[in-house]
Scaffold this motif. Structure first.
Motif, PDB file in Angstrom:
ATOM      1  N   VAL A 101      -3.739   4.430  -2.591  1.00  0.00           N
ATOM      2  CA  VAL A 101      -3.655   2.912  -3.318  1.00  0.00           C
ATOM      3  C   VAL A 101      -4.696   2.742  -4.604  1.00  0.00           C
ATOM      4  CG1 VAL A 101      -2.785   0.583  -2.474  1.00  0.00           C
ATOM      5  CG2 VAL A 101      -2.663   2.656  -1.292  1.00  0.00           C
ATOM      6  N   ALA A 102      -5.668   2.888  -4.429  1.00  0.00           N
ATOM      7  CA  ALA A 102      -6.614   2.462  -5.917  1.00  0.00           C
ATOM      8  C   ALA A 102      -6.172   3.113  -6.954  1.00  0.00           C
ATOM      9  CB  ALA A 102      -7.709   1.841  -5.254  1.00  0.00           C
ATOM     10  N   ALA A 103      -6.434   4.139  -7.275  1.00  0.00           N
ATOM     11  CA  ALA A 103      -6.003   5.368  -7.790  1.00  0.00           C
ATOM     12  C   ALA A 103      -4.657   4.631  -8.431  1.00  0.00           C
ATOM     13  CB  ALA A 103      -5.798   6.400  -7.603  1.00  0.00           C
ATOM     14  N   LEU A 104      -3.354   4.341  -7.876  1.00  0.00           N
ATOM     15  CA  LEU A 104      -1.897   4.271  -8.484  1.00  0.00           C
ATOM     16  C   LEU A 104      -2.737   2.261  -9.105  1.00  0.00           C
ATOM     17  CD1 LEU A 104      -0.581   5.965  -5.661  1.00  0.00           C
ATOM     18  CD2 LEU A 104      -0.138   7.109  -7.775  1.00  0.00           C
ATOM     19  N   ALA A 105      -3.232   2.056  -8.628  1.00  0.00           N
ATOM     20  CA  ALA A 105      -2.850   0.312  -8.756  1.00  0.00           C
ATOM     21  C   ALA A 105      -3.504   0.128 -10.248  1.00  0.00           C
ATOM     22  CB  ALA A 105      -3.670  -0.012  -8.486  1.00  0.00           C
ATOM     23  N   SER A 106      -4.654   1.182 -10.268  1.00  0.00           N
ATOM     24  CA  SER A 106      -5.571   1.089 -12.076  1.00  0.00           C
ATOM     25  C   SER A 106      -4.675   1.758 -13.037  1.00  0.00           C
ATOM     26  CB  SER A 106      -7.435   1.736 -11.085  1.00  0.00           C
ATOM     27  OG  SER A 106      -6.840   2.979 -10.510  1.00  0.00           O
ATOM     28  N   GLY A 129      -9.158  -8.075 -18.914  1.00  0.00           N
ATOM     29  CA  GLY A 129      -9.896  -9.549 -19.126  1.00  0.00           C
ATOM     30  C   GLY A 129      -9.994  -9.738 -18.150  1.00  0.00           C
ATOM     31  N   PRO A 130     -10.338 -11.308 -18.365  1.00  0.00           N
ATOM     32  CA  PRO A 130     -10.861 -12.252 -17.203  1.00  0.00           C
ATOM     33  C   PRO A 130      -9.036 -12.335 -16.290  1.00  0.00           C
ATOM     34  CG  PRO A 130     -11.032 -12.838 -19.405  1.00  0.00           C
ATOM     35  CD  PRO A 130     -10.441 -11.712 -20.021  1.00  0.00           C
ATOM     36  N   ALA A 131      -9.175 -12.384 -15.232  1.00  0.00           N
ATOM     37  CA  ALA A 131      -7.943 -11.984 -14.288  1.00  0.00           C
ATOM     38  C   ALA A 131      -7.658 -13.401 -14.782  1.00  0.00           C
ATOM     39  CB  ALA A 131      -8.487 -12.240 -12.784  1.00  0.00           C
ATOM     40  N   GLY A 132      -7.872 -14.534 -14.939  1.00  0.00           N
ATOM     41  CA  GLY A 132      -7.059 -16.210 -15.697  1.00  0.00           C
ATOM     42  C   GLY A 132      -6.273 -16.399 -15.964  1.00  0.00           C
ATOM     43  N   SER A 133      -6.513 -15.350 -17.159  1.00  0.00           N
ATOM     44  CA  SER A 133      -5.904 -15.429 -19.054  1.00  0.00           C
ATOM     45  C   SER A 133      -4.207 -15.647 -18.236  1.00  0.00           C
ATOM     46  CB  SER A 133      -5.777 -14.244 -19.759  1.00  0.00           C
ATOM     47  OG  SER A 133      -6.261 -12.864 -19.054  1.00  0.00           O
ATOM     48  N   GLU A 134      -3.555 -15.935 -18.423  1.00  0.00           N
ATOM     49  CA  GLU A 134      -2.240 -16.213 -18.435  1.00  0.00           C
ATOM     50  C   GLU A 134      -1.339 -15.908 -17.003  1.00  0.00           C
ATOM     51  OE1 GLU A 134       0.136 -17.491 -21.271  1.00  0.00           O
ATOM     52  OE2 GLU A 134      -1.309 -17.031 -22.174  1.00  0.00           O
ATOM     53  N   GLY A 135      -2.628 -16.333 -16.087  1.00  0.00           N
ATOM     54  CA  GLY A 135      -2.548 -15.869 -14.581  1.00  0.00           C
ATOM     55  C   GLY A 135      -2.096 -14.500 -14.273  1.00  0.00           C
ATOM     56  N   SER A 136      -2.507 -13.586 -15.442  1.00  0.00           N
ATOM     57  CA  SER A 136      -1.726 -12.154 -15.059  1.00  0.00           C
ATOM     58  C   SER A 136      -3.417 -11.399 -14.510  1.00  0.00           C
ATOM     59  CB  SER A 136      -1.913 -11.258 -16.027  1.00  0.00           C
ATOM     60  OG  SER A 136      -2.210 -11.664 -17.003  1.00  0.00           O
ATOM     61  N   PRO A 137      -3.561 -10.612 -13.089  1.00  0.00           N
ATOM     62  CA  PRO A 137      -5.248 -10.719 -12.929  1.00  0.00           C
ATOM     63  C   PRO A 137      -5.420  -9.375 -13.490  1.00  0.00           C
ATOM     64  CG  PRO A 137      -2.767  -9.247 -11.176  1.00  0.00           C
ATOM     65  CD  PRO A 137      -2.261 -10.381 -12.023  1.00  0.00           C
ATOM     66  N   SER A 138      -6.481  -8.547 -13.596  1.00  0.00           N
ATOM     67  CA  SER A 138      -6.892  -7.580 -14.270  1.00  0.00           C
ATOM     68  C   SER A 138      -6.314  -5.927 -13.845  1.00  0.00           C
ATOM     69  CB  SER A 138      -8.423  -7.399 -14.070  1.00  0.00           C
ATOM     70  OG  SER A 138      -9.284  -6.329 -14.541  1.00  0.00           O
ATOM     71  N   GLY A 139      -6.498  -5.949 -14.722  1.00  0.00           N
ATOM     72  CA  GLY A 139      -6.085  -3.528 -14.459  1.00  0.00           C
ATOM     73  C   GLY A 139      -7.123  -3.289 -13.469  1.00  0.00           C
ATOM     74  N   ALA A 179      -7.413  11.183  -7.218  1.00  0.00           N
ATOM     75  CA  ALA A 179      -7.769   9.718  -7.153  1.00  0.00           C
ATOM     76  C   ALA A 179      -8.601   9.567  -8.286  1.00  0.00           C
ATOM     77  CB  ALA A 179      -7.606   9.185  -6.444  1.00  0.00           C
ATOM     78  N   ILE A 180      -9.159  10.320  -9.197  1.00  0.00           N
ATOM     79  CA  ILE A 180     -10.090   9.876 -10.628  1.00  0.00           C
ATOM     80  C   ILE A 180      -9.202   8.925 -11.396  1.00  0.00           C
ATOM     81  CG2 ILE A 180     -11.959  10.990 -11.586  1.00  0.00           C
ATOM     82  CD1 ILE A 180     -12.624  11.422  -8.869  1.00  0.00           C
ATOM     83  N   THR A 181      -9.783   8.212 -12.049  1.00  0.00           N
ATOM     84  CA  THR A 181      -9.284   7.355 -13.292  1.00  0.00           C
ATOM     85  C   THR A 181      -9.961   6.105 -13.399  1.00  0.00           C
ATOM     86  OG1 THR A 181      -8.978   5.287 -11.918  1.00  0.00           O
ATOM     87  CG2 THR A 181      -7.264   6.850 -11.574  1.00  0.00           C
ATOM     88  N   ASP A 182     -10.040   5.933 -14.777  1.00  0.00           N
ATOM     89  CA  ASP A 182     -11.448   5.350 -15.686  1.00  0.00           C
ATOM     90  C   ASP A 182     -11.500   3.887 -15.123  1.00  0.00           C
ATOM     91  OD1 ASP A 182     -11.471   7.328 -17.112  1.00  0.00           O
ATOM     92  OD2 ASP A 182     -10.634   7.086 -17.979  1.00  0.00           O
ATOM     93  N   ARG A 183     -10.109   3.495 -14.453  1.00  0.00           N
ATOM     94  CA  ARG A 183     -10.478   1.813 -14.195  1.00  0.00           C
ATOM     95  C   ARG A 183     -10.484   2.023 -12.728  1.00  0.00           C
ATOM     96  NH1 ARG A 183      -8.226  -1.896 -17.643  1.00  0.00           N
ATOM     97  NH2 ARG A 183      -7.141  -1.469 -19.250  1.00  0.00           N
TER      98      ARG A 183
END
Length: 482
Positions: free
Chosen positions: A109-114, A122-132, A155-159
């Motif tokens: 799930v973590a790999a797919l979400a990233s 960027g900051p999680a608060g910008s435009e109310g959207s969470p970070s990637g 499950a190897i991703t850069d994010r």
């Protein structure tokens, strides 16, 4: 001299705060020994004055809900249970037995979400959207062990960031530096803080760690997934307050000797709690099963005595399953009654009804009853299929491979109506079954296309439906079906 006690004297548990009027050795709430001590007399409530507010109260219609929209996890079966996906700022608790596959599921799930999240992190608060970005915190394994599992399941991703920590302050520091939109903590019982008493995993520690992570999740709009241990009774370890604080409580379950894994939602503030997610656990990870009914059936060309197919409802999801029975001559003074995947008390009741109402004697026979694929059938709608399977094995007569049976059997031998007949028959018709034995009156109570204008019509989507009043009548019509 005996110690004088006031009428307001009470005893309190130092771990969970449970109170009682007399001393006991074991807490009645958290079941901890030696933590109940005498508390001081009750003090008058302090007066709290009004203070600053975090945000002004607004009419409910003006509250912006765009930031609380669900996002897909990448696994359709998990999205089904969650009600569409994960919600920013939500806190989920996933519990299950050791080795069931919780860490493998959440790593995928973590790999797919990233990979699915956009933006530059960027900051999680910008435009109310969470970070990637996604942060996976492991407190049970080393980072190298998790990396080996990630290589195996791809499950190897850069994010996707990985941290092996057991201190809450260090985890909060990682959150500040990584700024994740999704945080996975595996597990909550291994994380501790120096600000609370006790060892990690204790009631006080679990409560303090969970409260801080929930606070950070709400402030940053970050989704948090907590892995929880279970006790030998099957309940989540730690204070019951933990289940009240989180937004979603999921149970990951399955038979160790089977590849089938299932997720159920016991609490969900954002979706239904009657959905079921099915997964296949293999060497390459966990894969969703959109059509798991095939796992619970035996594909055969010729009919075999002692088998009957039924349709059970897991939440709102119909699953076609097969019940098998073997009745053999016993050489013991007390014949054996062995069950696997079925409720032992329900099996004993159906056997008694067969002997008393249908005159099928089994007092000198060993009876073995099982399900196919490791599925556990606890619903009462399985009674009729169980009775037909046992009767067929006793008289050495096979049922049609195109027949299903569903209904609850009563002590008087009657067959009672079960809920969800429409969904059950639709699933059976989709899989190619042609005959169905159901309780009388089920078609009239069903909504939609099952509602018949002609009371003599007994068909549905090409299936011949045979309605019965009793188990004895069900035996007659079932064994005469082509």
């Amino acid at each position: 001299m005996a110690k004088a006690k006031t009428a307001k004297a009470a005893y309190r548990c130092s771990e969970c705060g449970w109170q009682t009027s007399k001393w006991v050795g074991r807490c009645g709430e958290c079941q901890t020994w030696g933590t109940v001590t005498e508390a001081a007399s009750a003090t008058p409530a302090r007066v709290v004055s009004a203070g600053p507010v975090s945000s002004p109260a607004r009419p409910i219609g003006q509250v912006d809900v765009r930031s609380a929209q669900t996002r897909s996890t990448g696994l359709d079966e998990l999205d089904r249970v969650l009600g569409g996906g994960i919600v920013p700022g939500a806190v989920l608790l996933l519990a299950g037995e050791p080795g069931i596959g919780k860490s493998t599921l959440l790593l995928e799930v973590a790999a797919l979400a990233s990979t699915a999240s956009g933006g530059s992190g960027g900051p999680a608060g910008s435009e109310g959207s969470p970070s990637g970005n996604v942060l996976y915190v492991t407190g049970e394994e080393s980072a190298e062990q998790v990396r080996l599992r990630a290589d195996r399941v791809g499950a190897i991703t850069d994010r996707l960031y990985l941290a092996a920590e057991t201190e809450l302050s260090a985890i909060l520091g990682h959150i500040e530096s990584v700024d994740p939109g999704l945080l996975v903590v595996d597990s909550i019982q291994t994380i501790g803080t120096s600000e609370a008493d006790g060892a990690p995993g204790g009631v006080t520690q679990v409560r303090e760690v969970a409260a801080n992570l929930i606070r950070v999740a709400k402030e940053r709009g970050m989704t948090v997934v907590l892995v929880g241990h279970v006790t030998k009774e099957g309940s989540i370890a730690g204070p019951r307050l933990l289940e009240h604080l989180v937004d979603v409580v999921l149970y990951f379950e399955g038979d160790r000797h089977s590849r089938l894994r299932m997720i159920r939602a016991m609490k969900n503030r954002y979706g239904p709690t009657d959905e079921l997610g099915c997964f296949d656990l293999s060497e390459v990870g966990i894969v969703g099963l959109p059509d798991p009914s095939g796992l619970f059936l035996t594909r055969r060309e010729e009919a075999v005595p002692g088998t009957c197919v039924t349709v059970t409802l897991e939440g709102r999801r119909p699953l076609v399953a097969e019940v098998q029975s073997l009745v053999a001559k016993s050489h013991l003074p007390a014949p054996r009654r062995a069950t696997s995947g079925l409720d032992t008390s329900r099996v004993a009741m159906v056997l008694a009804v067969l002997a008393q109402r249908c005159k099928i004697s089994m007092h000198e026979q060993d009876v073995y009853v099982s399900t196919v694929g490791g599925v556990r059938l606890a619903e009462t709608s399985v009674d009729l299929a169980l009775g037909l399977a046992v009767a067929g094995s006793t008289v050495e007569q096979a049922l049609s491979t195109s027949l299903i049976a569903l209904g609850e059997v009563g002590l008087a031998g009657e067959v009672r109506i079960v809920p969800g007949v429409q969904r059950r028959l639709a699933e059976a018709a989709r899989l190619g079954f042609k005959y169905a034995v159901i309780p009388r009156g089920s078609l009239e109570l069903a909504d939609g296309p099952l509602k018949r204008a002609d009371p003599q019509l007994s068909s549905y989507e090409g299936m011949k439906v045979m309605e019965v009043d009793s188990l004895q009548q069900a035996l007659q019509v079932a064994f005469t079906a082509p």
